[in-house]
Scaffold this motif. Structure first.
Motif, PDB file in Angstrom:
ATOM      1  N   PHE B 311       0.828  -1.205   0.000  1.00 39.89           N
ATOM      2  CA  PHE B 311       0.000   0.000   0.000  1.00 39.89           C
ATOM      3  C   PHE B 311       0.864   1.257   0.000  1.00 39.89           C
ATOM      4  O   PHE B 311       0.669   2.153  -0.798  1.00 39.89           O
ATOM      5  N   LEU B 312       1.830   1.285   0.920  1.00 40.89           N
ATOM      6  CA  LEU B 312       2.658   2.492   0.998  1.00 40.89           C
ATOM      7  C   LEU B 312       3.708   2.473  -0.117  1.00 40.89           C
ATOM      8  O   LEU B 312       3.953   3.478  -0.772  1.00 40.89           O
ATOM      9  N   VAL B 496      -8.465  -7.065   4.367  1.00 39.04           N
ATOM     10  CA  VAL B 496      -8.574  -5.620   4.581  1.00 39.04           C
ATOM     11  C   VAL B 496      -9.251  -5.071   3.342  1.00 39.04           C
ATOM     12  O   VAL B 496      -8.838  -5.381   2.222  1.00 39.04           O
ATOM     13  N   SER B 497     -10.292  -4.300   3.518  1.00 41.39           N
ATOM     14  CA  SER B 497     -10.933  -3.745   2.319  1.00 41.39           C
ATOM     15  C   SER B 497     -11.162  -2.259   2.496  1.00 41.39           C
ATOM     16  O   SER B 497     -11.092  -1.732   3.611  1.00 41.39           O
ATOM     17  N   GLN B 498     -11.418  -1.613   1.370  1.00 41.45           N
ATOM     18  CA  GLN B 498     -11.680  -0.155   1.368  1.00 41.45           C
ATOM     19  C   GLN B 498     -10.525   0.633   1.966  1.00 41.45           C
ATOM     20  O   GLN B 498     -10.737   1.679   2.579  1.00 41.45           O
ATOM     21  N   PHE B 499      -9.300   0.134   1.806  1.00 41.40           N
ATOM     22  CA  PHE B 499      -8.151   0.843   2.372  1.00 41.40           C
ATOM     23  C   PHE B 499      -7.736   1.949   1.401  1.00 41.40           C
ATOM     24  O   PHE B 499      -7.540   1.712   0.214  1.00 41.40           O
ATOM     25  N   GLU B 546      -6.565   3.258  13.836  1.00 39.63           N
ATOM     26  CA  GLU B 546      -7.789   3.440  14.614  1.00 39.63           C
ATOM     27  C   GLU B 546      -8.990   2.806  13.933  1.00 39.63           C
ATOM     28  O   GLU B 546      -9.859   2.240  14.583  1.00 39.63           O
ATOM     29  N   GLU B 547      -9.006   2.882  12.593  1.00 36.61           N
ATOM     30  CA  GLU B 547     -10.202   2.375  11.918  1.00 36.61           C
ATOM     31  C   GLU B 547      -9.850   1.722  10.588  1.00 36.61           C
ATOM     32  O   GLU B 547      -9.381   2.385   9.658  1.00 36.61           O
ATOM     33  N   ILE B 548     -10.080   0.431  10.543  1.00 42.70           N
ATOM     34  CA  ILE B 548      -9.829  -0.349   9.328  1.00 42.70           C
ATOM     35  C   ILE B 548     -11.032  -1.261   9.127  1.00 42.70           C
ATOM     36  O   ILE B 548     -11.609  -1.765  10.088  1.00 42.70           O
ATOM     37  N   THR B 549     -11.373  -1.483   7.853  1.00 39.66           N
ATOM     38  CA  THR B 549     -12.492  -2.395   7.564  1.00 39.66           C
ATOM     39  C   THR B 549     -11.950  -3.767   7.173  1.00 39.66           C
ATOM     40  O   THR B 549     -11.062  -3.873   6.323  1.00 39.66           O
ATOM     41  N   LEU B 550     -12.477  -4.786   7.831  1.00 37.45           N
ATOM     42  CA  LEU B 550     -12.101  -6.166   7.498  1.00 37.45           C
ATOM     43  C   LEU B 550     -13.354  -6.962   7.155  1.00 37.45           C
ATOM     44  O   LEU B 550     -14.402  -6.764   7.763  1.00 37.45           O
TER      45      LEU B 550
END
Lengths: 553, 570
Positions: B311-312, B496-499, B546-550
């Motif tokens: 990602f990075l 992990v989605s919507q990252f 703090e906030e990740i969607t799985l």
């Protein structure tokens, strides 16, 4: 940087491999025949293939590779032989995927071997059971025609274990020979763009077991030497010449002197082709050399005798209703014989002992005294031909269908080639033509057998001569031989005493398989040629950097 | 004693002969390339059509062994030795040339390559192939350039960034030693490792693959740059798969990527890692399924590395917008390389505690060897350190010699494929938390949100880093629910989605522990994008978001096998 380390052979013995295959097969059959959609046939075929290649370009080693791979193919049928998951139902979507359930497999440990067999069987059962369920639903909607051929023919078990053949060569010796051959192409840098030679060898050990009790191990060897030169003529058209020699053993390849002569020959042919004039579309008499005629028969006759096509509504089924009818001159016999592995000095690549469905190979007479007698059959039956004749073949990873083996054209009434040329000129005179054509060599061909498009063939010649009425010969370029099968057959008038062999690979629904075609040269009263697809490019802007004198020959 | 005395001069002689042969080969290659270059630049300049302003030649010399093994037995193996010649011809000028232009989605055949080059270097034959390849590349370049200039003349498009950057000539000879290809040792290693999985009947399928590649490049261009480069890679990968009791497929990968096979980690250590993953995945068969989740996630070890790399890492790849000619002769700017970081230089992209850089020259980090290290890139640009993020502010990007807006020089990162890629990507924080502090912080976030549990991601699968602003996803191979009392529950695999890249701004904490790993980086670069694969190392702390969607990793539920596996039957 040359590679020279040898690859190890399989660690398990033949009997250990066959035993593991049978153990897993029996375990699967026991359970899967008890399911709601019961299995009625299961076979495993493992191909353990080793390939080696050496290549040379302009006198220098160019490429070296060795590889080894073992793969498993699972053939699993759900239902019964009359109606199973391979059924072809009218007005329904059919499972047309030519690939089978296939997986890489290790032959070095029983654990790995059995684990892969198990996983692939499970995948094959689930996939085919689902297909069968869909077909059952469709069959209920579309009442199945009572005349529909069964889906599978049962057979008797076969057992055989052939000894292991070894793929072995003296790498430095052969590299030297290849380099000497490709060095021949080095002295014309302005005209010859690439000039290469290669030696490839492949050994395939195949292990086959099925639920009928067959247990077969075969070992095949094939060596091929290839030579190829390419260049560009003044019009910018790319041209090439090539030659290939195949054999079952290394010592049956041509010797060094013959190979060097072949290199010289294709070089000279390329240089002549670069200067050769274009021939315009033409109809008239022509001689097809033995090799050209072999491919001609393979394309226009052989593919139309493959039995599985005659089950397909989409196929033109040219010969289906012509059994016992005359389709060729009465002097012509055509048979397919995979049991012959050599003819004279030349090995035949379409030879094998058992096909990919565990059926012993046998000679099949297709045409007798010009009359159609039979078809090439796999285990997909036809009403009048309910059993396989050992021609169910495939490339690893594909489903077997009926395919050709060694096609042999035998003519009872023959004339010397020189007389055939006289007959050609006589025919040309009668037709008011200035010349006849001689197709001396070809690179291959293709044909369409479907109803949805013209049922035509295309044979791609590489060396074509105009033979003028005074007997002079002129090399020409740029045409393909085209036509339709029944018309082409009706124009064959004579054959030569000399026969020749074309060894090659045939690609169709079940992948690429080695085949041979043996034929005398034939005289055809009327053929048609069309211009080849254009491959013109631009000539180099700069001249070649080095003259012949700069090259170390 | 006599024996030893006699061996010395012989060893010396062999070394001398080998070195002499290598030097002689190198001289032949550069002589042939140099003479071809000089002739082509001189004679093609005299042509009526557009002259080349840049020509480069690269000879790739390659020798490779690959093997695949299952449960202690080889399934396939190959050995190959080949040489490939690559030619780049640019016509026009540095500002506007024949590159960076596509007709529909067709690639513009740049650069051109031929595999016809002999294994043994031969001056005349190299000249012959260089002549034909240069000729084809030149004609292709002139054609594309003509089409591009016509299209730009007939359409209104801003074309202000140059196509190619100028570079001071460099001469470099890479003296690093090559690895060895020992077929039997490679076979022994791969079989030894794959046999470990014979002890796990719960594992339904596995494959252990090894590739050892000995690679050398010879490069010369018309600007005067000349280099040789050793680019060996040795990669060992174990793929383990099975099926959960509810039918969900489960999969994980263990890898060891180095430059030379003698740098592979100790076999027993690697086998222990394989065992550990096999045991986890076997335990996962009866684990509960992960529900959809939105909340704090702590990425540790392999999961932190993959997050950083893909990602990075992909966000630092700077590419110029491509121009595409459509079938109606209109042109448009291809949106594929639209990297959001390219417009954010000077902006905050990470919390201020973070510094990120790519250092192609760094050989180890925290005592762990880095194998992404290179001395020079494929375009002849000497490798260097590039500061990417300082105190959370984006300061730079990785570039090739294709400039992008705001960065007109290469950072020396063009290695594979058509774009720049990271080599050694280092992520540092000046406020590293201990493991206990990280967990405390994590639990605090969970409690603040009033959640029943938080998520800890431990291992992630390798994926292809995609450049762009679109939300991305990544498979998490080992994931745990962490309850307020500290209990950890292994779950089935998640995703992990919507990252989005802006998630990085919300990193709450990073560990003082640093995870270092070398793997094969895979990035979709160029236009049209193609996957560039290169060896790269990543060093990163554990990262708390703090906030990740799985979501659950798989929604497919295949039926379990009808028969028990033969291994289960014993």
């Amino acid at each position: 940087m040359l590679l020279c380390s040898a690859l190890s052979v399989q660690a398990l013995s033949d009997s250990e491999i066959l035993e593991a295959m049978n153990t897993e097969l029996e375990r699967s059959v026991e359970t899967l025949t008890q399911q709601e959609n019961p299995l009625h046939y299961l076979s495993y075929e493992i191909f353990e293939t080793e390939r080696k290649a050496l290549a040379s370009s302009f006198g220098q080693s160019q490429f070296a590779s060795t590889n080894r791979i073992s793969t498993l193919d699972v053939e699993l049928r759900v239902g019964d032989p009359e109606f199973d998951n391979t059924a072809l139902l009218p007005n329904t979507r059919q499972n047309s995927d030519p690939r089978t359930v296939s997986a890489p497999i290790s032959l070095e440990t029983p654990k790995a071997l059995r684990q892969t067999l198990w996983a692939a069987t499970d995948a094959a059962y689930k996939a085919n059971s689902q297909v069968f369920e869909n077909l059952k639903n469709s069959a209920n909607l579309n009442s199945r025609d009572s005349t529909t051929d069964p889906d599978f023919s049962v057979s008797t078990p076969q057992e055989a274990v052939e000894r292991d053949l070894k793929l072995k060569w003296n790498e430095s010796k052969w590299q030297k020979i290849l380099n000497e051959m490709s060095r021949v192409f080095r002295d014309r840098p302005s005209e010859i763009y690439t000039g290469g030679t290669s030696l490839t060898g492949s050994r395939t050990n195949s292990f086959f077991v099925n639920s009928e009790g067959s247990s077969i191990k075969q070992s095949h060897l094939m060596y091929t030497i290839s030579l190829q030169v390419t260049g560009q003529n003044k019009q910018g058209e790319s041209m090439s010449r090539s030659a290939q020699f195949s054999s079952h053993t290394l010592d049956r390849l041509p010797n060094k002197k013959e190979l060097l002569a072949s290199a010289q020959q294709i070089k000279q042919e390329l240089l002549s082709l670069l200067e050769a004039p274009l021939v315009e579309p033409y109809t008239g008499p022509a001689i097809l050399s033995g090799r050209a005629s072999g491919v001609f028969f393979h394309e226009i006759l052989g593919h139309r005798l493959e039995g599985h096509r005659l089950r397909l509504q989409s196929d033109a089924q040219t010969f289906k209703e012509m059994v016992n009818q005359e389709v060729l001159p009465a002097t012509f016999n055509v048979y397919f014989d995979p049991t012959i592995d050599r003819l004279g000095d030349i090995d035949l690549m379409g030879a094998y002992r058992f096909d990919n469905e565990g059926i012993k190979s046998r000679r099949v007479t297709a045409i007798e005294n010009g009359v159609l007698k039979g078809f090439l059959m796999s285990r997909a039956p036809l009403e009048e031909f309910p059993h396989s004749n050992g021609h169910g073949r495939k490339q690893p990873g594909f489903k077997p269908v009926s395919r050709q083996s060694n096609l042999i054209v035998d003519v009872s009434d023959r004339v010397p080639l020189s007389d055939l040329k006289e007959l050609l000129l006589q025919e040309a005179r009668e037709q008011g033509k200035d010349f006849g054509l001689l197709f001396d060599d070809i690179q291959g061909g293709f044909t369409f057998t479907n109803r949805g498009m013209p049922n035509a063939f295309n044979v791609q010649p590489t060396i074509v001569y105009k033979i003028y009425l005074d007997g002079t010969e002129e090399l020409v370029r740029g045409v393909d031989l085209i036509g339709t099968p029944l018309t082409a057959f009706s124009r064959i008038v004579a054959a030569s005493e000399e026969t020749d062999v074309f060894n090659g690979w045939c690609g169709a629904e079940s992948g690429s398989v080695p085949v041979s075609a043996v034929s005398p040269a034939i005289l055809v009263k009327q053929i048609e040629v069309q211009k080849k697809a254009s491959n013109e490019g631009r000539l180099p802007i700069l001249p070649a950097p080095l003259s012949v004198e700069d090259f170390q020959l | 004693m006599k024996f030893a005395t006699m061996m010395k001069p012989l060893s010396f002689l062999l070394f001398f002969v080998a070195s002499y042969t290598a030097i002689a080969s190198e001289q032949i290659v550069f002589q042939a390339m140099g003479d071809s270059l000089e002739r082509s630049m001189k004679m093609l300049t005299g042509q009526d059509s557009t002259a080349p302003y840049f020509i480069s030649y690269t000879l790739h010399q390659d020798e490779q062994i690959q093997m695949n093994s299952m449960l202690g037995g080889i399934r396939s193996e190959s050995q190959v030795a080949s040489n490939t010649l690559e030619v780049q011809v640019r016509v026009g000028s540095y500002e506007l040339d024949n590159t960076n232009f596509l007709v529909n989605r067709r690639s513009n055949n740049f650069p051109l390559t031929t595999p016809d080059v002999p294994l043994e270097f031969d001056y005349e034959i190299l000249r012959h192939h260089l002549w034909l390849l240069t000729d084809s590349a030149y004609k292709n370049a002139v054609e594309i350039y003509g089409e591009k200039t016509t299209a730009l003349d007939n359409n209104s498009v801003d074309y202000e960034v140059a196509d190619f950057s100028r570079q001071e000539p460099v001469t470099f000879r890479d003296n690093r030693r090559h690895g060895k290809l020992d077929r039997d040792a490679i076979a022994k290693r791969v079989n030894d490792i794959s046999s470990v999985l014979s002890d796990y009947p719960e594992i339904l399928n596995s494959n252990t693959a090894i590739t050892v590649d000995i690679h050398q490049d010879y490069y010369l261009d018309s600007e005067g740059t000349s280099f040789t480069r050793v680019d060996d890679i040795a990669e060992l990968t174990v793929v383990i798969s099975t099926q959960a009791e509810n039918g969900a497929p489960l999969l994980d990968t263990v890898s060891d990527v180095v430059r030379r096979s003698d740098q592979f980690q100790d076999v027993e250590t690697f086998k222990d890692e394989v065992r550990s993953v096999a045991e986890t995945i076997a335990a996962m068969r009866s684990a509960n399924e992960l529900e959809n989740y939105n909340g704090p996630v702590l990425f540790v070890e392999g999961a932190a590395i993959e997050l950083a790399a893909h990602f990075l890492g992909s966000a630092f790849i700077a590419q110029k917008d491509a121009i595409r000619k459509l079938s109606n002769n209109q042109i448009r700017v291809a949106s594929i390389p639209n990297n959001p970081f390219q417009t954010k230089i000077g902006a905050r992209v990470l919390p201020r505690e973070f510094t990120v850089y790519n250092d192609s020259l760094l050989e180890s980090y925290n005592g762990v060897p880095l194998h992404g290290t290179i001395p020079i890139d494929a375009e002849g640009v000497l490798a260097t350190r590039t500061n990417l993020i300082e105190r959370g502010i984006l300061r730079g990007l990785l570039t090739s010699r294709q400039p992008v807006e705001g960065i007109d020089q290469s950072t020396g990162n063009r290695l594979a494929g058509r774009g720049p890629v990271p080599t050694n990507l280092i992520i540092e924080t000046n406020r590293g938390f201990s493991n206990e502090e990280m967990l405390e912080e994590f639990q605090l976030l969970v409690s603040d949100r009033g959640l029943e549990y938080g998520i800890l991601a431990k291992r992630a699968v390798r994926g292809v880093g995609v450049i762009g602003s679109q939300p991305k996803s990544m498979m998490i191979n080992e994931v745990y629910k962490v309850y307020p009392d500290g209990t950890q529950e292994l779950m089935q695999q998640g995703r992990v989605s919507q990252f989005v890249l802006s998630n990085f701004k919300d990193i709450i904490a990073a560990s003082e522990r640093v995870n270092v790993k070398t793997h094969m980086g895979r990035y979709a670069v160029g236009s049209p994008p193609s996957t560039a694969t290169n060896i790269m190392s990543v060093a990163t702390p554990d990262l708390l978001f703090e906030e990740i969607t799985l979501t659950p990793a798989q929604t497919v539920r295949a039926k379990p096998p009808i028969l028990p596996s033969p291994m289960e039957e014993g």
